[in-house]
Design a protein around this motif. Structure first.
Motif, PDB file in Angstrom:
ATOM      1  N   PRO A 124      37.183  19.613  43.227  1.00 10.65           N
ATOM      2  CA  PRO A 124      36.019  20.076  42.469  1.00 10.65           C
ATOM      3  C   PRO A 124      35.160  20.970  43.357  1.00 10.65           C
ATOM      4  CG  PRO A 124      36.307  17.698  42.264  1.00 10.65           C
ATOM      5  CD  PRO A 124      37.236  18.148  43.347  1.00 10.65           C
ATOM      6  N   GLY A 125      34.637  22.034  42.797  1.00  9.39           N
ATOM      7  CA  GLY A 125      33.842  22.965  43.578  1.00  9.39           C
ATOM      8  C   GLY A 125      32.651  22.313  44.246  1.00  9.39           C
ATOM      9  N   LEU A 170      38.192  32.777  47.174  1.00  7.58           N
ATOM     10  CA  LEU A 170      38.348  31.733  46.158  1.00  7.58           C
ATOM     11  C   LEU A 170      37.130  31.639  45.246  1.00  7.58           C
ATOM     12  CD1 LEU A 170      40.012  28.875  48.252  1.00  7.58           C
ATOM     13  CD2 LEU A 170      41.107  30.301  46.524  1.00  7.58           C
ATOM     14  N   PHE A 171      35.952  31.664  45.832  1.00  7.01           N
ATOM     15  CA  PHE A 171      34.744  31.493  45.028  1.00  7.01           C
ATOM     16  C   PHE A 171      34.291  32.796  44.377  1.00  7.01           C
ATOM     17  CE2 PHE A 171      34.733  27.568  47.335  1.00  7.01           C
ATOM     18  CZ  PHE A 171      34.128  26.668  46.478  1.00  7.01           C
ATOM     19  N   SER A 172      34.671  33.925  44.940  1.00 11.01           N
ATOM     20  CA  SER A 172      34.295  35.200  44.319  1.00 11.01           C
ATOM     21  C   SER A 172      35.033  35.409  43.003  1.00 11.01           C
ATOM     22  CB  SER A 172      34.602  36.362  45.270  1.00 11.01           C
ATOM     23  OG  SER A 172      36.006  36.514  45.460  1.00 11.01           O
ATOM     24  N   ILE A 173      36.193  34.779  42.849  1.00  9.02           N
ATOM     25  CA  ILE A 173      36.952  34.905  41.604  1.00  9.02           C
ATOM     26  C   ILE A 173      36.131  34.393  40.424  1.00  9.02           C
ATOM     27  CG2 ILE A 173      38.980  34.089  40.340  1.00  9.02           C
ATOM     28  CD1 ILE A 173      40.481  34.027  43.001  1.00  9.02           C
ATOM     29  N   MET A 174      35.456  33.256  40.606  1.00 10.92           N
ATOM     30  CA  MET A 174      34.636  32.691  39.545  1.00 10.92           C
ATOM     31  C   MET A 174      33.424  33.572  39.262  1.00 10.92           C
ATOM     32  SD  MET A 174      34.164  30.420  37.262  1.00 10.92           S
ATOM     33  CE  MET A 174      35.401  29.170  37.677  1.00 10.92           C
ATOM     34  N   PHE A 190      43.723  25.642  47.162  1.00 10.07           N
ATOM     35  CA  PHE A 190      44.264  26.492  48.220  1.00 10.07           C
ATOM     36  C   PHE A 190      45.745  26.750  47.961  1.00 10.07           C
ATOM     37  CE2 PHE A 190      40.541  24.538  50.016  1.00 10.07           C
ATOM     38  CZ  PHE A 190      39.939  25.577  50.710  1.00 10.07           C
ATOM     39  N   PHE A 191      46.019  27.961  47.465  1.00 10.24           N
ATOM     40  CA  PHE A 191      47.393  28.375  47.187  1.00 10.24           C
ATOM     41  C   PHE A 191      48.096  27.390  46.239  1.00 10.24           C
ATOM     42  CE2 PHE A 191      46.321  29.653  51.572  1.00 10.24           C
ATOM     43  CZ  PHE A 191      46.277  31.028  51.376  1.00 10.24           C
ATOM     44  N   ILE A 193      27.705  32.559  48.420  1.00 13.29           N
ATOM     45  CA  ILE A 193      28.628  32.789  47.305  1.00 13.29           C
ATOM     46  C   ILE A 193      29.132  31.446  46.767  1.00 13.29           C
ATOM     47  CG2 ILE A 193      30.899  33.712  46.697  1.00 13.29           C
ATOM     48  CD1 ILE A 193      28.803  35.868  46.974  1.00 13.29           C
ATOM     49  N   ILE A 194      29.468  30.532  47.669  1.00  9.43           N
ATOM     50  CA  ILE A 194      29.977  29.219  47.264  1.00  9.43           C
ATOM     51  C   ILE A 194      28.947  28.465  46.432  1.00  9.43           C
ATOM     52  CG2 ILE A 194      30.634  26.931  48.115  1.00  9.43           C
ATOM     53  CD1 ILE A 194      31.992  28.313  50.488  1.00  9.43           C
TER      54      ILE A 194
END
Length: 280
Positions: free
Chosen positions: A143-144, A70-74, A136-137, A121-122
Motif C-alpha cells: 500500500p502506498g 513509481l509514484f509519478s505514474i499516479m 517493484f517490477f 512526490i510520494i
C-alpha cells in the motif's frame, strides 16, 4: 507519452547525468552540494536546488529514481505538468530549507540527494490517492501509505545516525511541502482522505519538532552531532574557521617566500589551490 511523463524522464536524466559527473569529479561535487557555510555566508542559494541532482552512490541514485518513477505514474494521471513541476520543485527547496534550519549552527554540514523532492512526490501521491499500490517490477506489492511511513522511519534513523552524506532530514521537509502543495492544488482531497492525511502529517510534525528542539530524545546515537556540535552561532563558527584558514595560508606563503614554491608538500599545494579558487 504525457507532458508530465516527459518531465519525469527529464528529471531522471538530469539526476543520472549530474550524479555521474559528480562521481567522477570531486570539484564539481563540492561546487554544487548542499553546504551550510556556502549557503548562509556566501549566499550560494543555487545549492538549495543543485544539491538535489547529486547523489553519493549509484545505489542512492537508483533508489531515488525508481521511487520517483513509481509514484509519478499516479500523479501523471491526475495532475498537469505545471502542478507536477510545482510539487517536485517545492519539495526540493522545502526539504533543503528545513535541513538548512536544523543545521544552521553546523557550518561544515553538507549533503546531497533528490530525496526531499522524491518524498514530496510520494506524499503528494499518497495524500491524493491513498488506495494506490506500489509494486517493484511486479513484485512485493505494498500500500502506498505503508511505503510512505517506511520512508519517514528510514529518514528518522538516517537523521540521527548520520553515517553518510545523504540529506535525510530533507525527507521530512520535502514530504510536508509536497503534500501541502498537492492538497493546495486539489483541496477536495482533504475531506476525502482526511484520515490518511492526518496519519502522515502528525508523525512528521512530531519528529520535526523533536529533531529541532529535543534531538536527545531520539534513541539512535547521532555520531555527527556529538563530534561537531559547538555552542555559538554560524558567525562565530565562521570567524573561528576563517582565522584558522588564514593562519594556514600565512604559513604556506611564508614558506614560499623563504624556500620557494617547490618546497611545498602535496597537501600544502592542494590547500593553496583551494584558497585560490575561493578567492576567484
Amino acid at each position: 507519452m504525457s507532458y508530465t511523463g516527459i518531465i519525469t524522464l527529464g528529471i531522471i536524466f538530469l539526476n543520472v547525468l549530474t550524479s555521474w559527473k559528480g562521481f567522477k569529479s570531486r570539484t564539481l561535487f563540492n561546487k554544487y552540494e548542499f553546504e551550510v557555510e556556502r549557503i548562509l555566508l556566501y549566499r550560494e542559494y543555487r545549492r538549495l536546488i543543485t544539491s538535489g541532482f547529486l547523489h553519493v552512490s549509484w545505489k542512492h541514485l537508483i533508489f531515488n529514481m525508481i521511487s520517483l518513477f513509481l509514484f509519478s505514474i499516479m500523479l501523471d494521471a491526475h495532475t498537469g505538468p505545471v502542478a507536477y513541476t510545482a510539487i517536485y520543485t517545492g519539495s526540493l527547496i522545502g526539504g533543503n530549507l528545513l535541513s538548512l534550519y536544523i543545521h544552521r549552527r553546523e557550518s561544515d554540514y553538507s549533503a546531497v540527494g533528490a530525496s526531499g523532492a522524491v518524498c514530496g512526490i510520494i506524499f503528494a501521491a499518497i495524500a491524493l490517492y491513498p488506495g494506490m499500490i506500489v509494486s517493484f517490477f511486479g513484485l512485493f506489492p505494498l500500500p502506498g501509505w505503508l511505503y510512505g511511513i517506511g520512508y519517514v522511519l528510514y529518514s528518522i534513523y538516517g537523521i540521527k545516525s548520520r553515517r553518510d552524506n545523504i540529506g535525510h532530514d530533507a525527507h521530512l521537509g520535502g514530504a510536508m511541502a509536497g503534500m501541502f502543495i498537492g492538497l493546495l492544488i486539489t483541496p477536495e482531497a482533504i475531506l476525502q482522505n482526511m484520515a490518511v492525511i492526518i496519519a502522515l502529517t502528525l508523525p512528521c510534525i512530531f519528529f520535526m519538532y523533536v529533531i529541532i528542539h529535543k534531538p536527545h530524545l531520539l534513541l539512535v546515537d547521532n555520531f555527527y552531532y556529538n563530534q561537531h556540535h559547538i555552542e555559538g552561532d554560524i558567525d562565530d563558527l565562521y570567524n573561528a574557521e576563517k582565522a584558522n584558514r588564514q593562519k594556514e595560508l600565512d604559513a604556506i606563503l611564508d614558506k614560499i617566500h623563504h624556500k620557494g614554491i617547490n618546497s611545498l608538500t602535496k597537501t600544502e599545494k592542494e590547500k593553496l589551490e583551494q584558497y585560490s579558487r575561493q578567492i576567484s
